[in-house]
Design a protein around this motif. Sequence first.
Motif, short mmCIF file in Angstrom:
data_model
loop_
_atom_site.label_atom_id
_atom_site.label_comp_id
_atom_site.label_asym_id
_atom_site.label_seq_id
_atom_site.Cartn_x
_atom_site.Cartn_y
_atom_site.Cartn_z
N ALA A 172 2.08 2.91 7.90
CA ALA A 172 1.89 2.12 6.68
C ALA A 172 2.13 0.65 7.00
O ALA A 172 2.62 0.31 8.07
CB ALA A 172 2.83 2.61 5.58
N HIS A 221 -6.87 5.82 9.49
CA HIS A 221 -5.61 6.16 8.81
C HIS A 221 -5.21 7.55 9.28
O HIS A 221 -5.97 8.50 9.16
CB HIS A 221 -5.79 6.13 7.29
CG HIS A 221 -6.24 4.79 6.79
ND1 HIS A 221 -5.42 3.69 6.80
CD2 HIS A 221 -7.42 4.37 6.31
CE1 HIS A 221 -6.07 2.66 6.32
NE2 HIS A 221 -7.29 3.04 6.03
N GLY A 251 0.82 -1.21 0.00
CA GLY A 251 0.00 0.00 0.00
C GLY A 251 0.85 1.25 0.00
O GLY A 251 2.09 1.19 -0.03
N ARG A 287 -0.01 5.43 4.82
CA ARG A 287 -1.32 4.93 4.38
C ARG A 287 -2.38 6.00 4.60
O ARG A 287 -2.52 6.55 5.68
CB ARG A 287 -1.66 3.67 5.17
CG ARG A 287 -2.99 3.04 4.81
CD ARG A 287 -2.87 2.10 3.65
NE ARG A 287 -4.12 1.37 3.46
CZ ARG A 287 -4.83 1.44 2.34
NH1 ARG A 287 -4.43 2.15 1.32
NH2 ARG A 287 -5.94 0.74 2.24
#
Length: 157
Positions: A140, A135, A104, A108
């Motif tokens: 991440a 988030h 990702g 994130r």
Amino acid sequence: MDETRPAGPQRRGRRIMMTDEEVDAFLREQRTCRVATVSPDGRPHVGALWFAWDGSSLWLYSITRSRRWSDLREDPRISVVVDSGEAYGELRGVELSGSAVFVGEAPRTGEPCPELAEAERIFPVKNFGLDEMPHDGRHAWIRLTPESVVSWDFRKL
């Protein structure tokens, strides 16, 4: 999970080794792990972190400005220990080792990423008591699909 075991059976401590089912249950119930990395100058670093286990991979939600993150960017080798117990006869744990994979965007922000669907379903329920993954723009994902798994359960003695 047999494919994640080291080549050949775990030699030391066969009597106290957990079964694959016991490893899976243990990793699903525990919350905190200790993550070991190596910095470019060879210095080891160990830090505690919450995690999620999906049955085949350990998912770590790490601050992207951490030493752990920068170490793994330079050298993806990682070892993680999840353990519990206070008295000698209660000690049990699992050590997972392999290579870290970043999944990702980093940090994130919640962009669609099918590969993160299961981790982002399990992690917030287990660790925050929430149904949706928050988030914060600072964390991440790191995935560890272990190349070796070693376990112990002193309650079997």
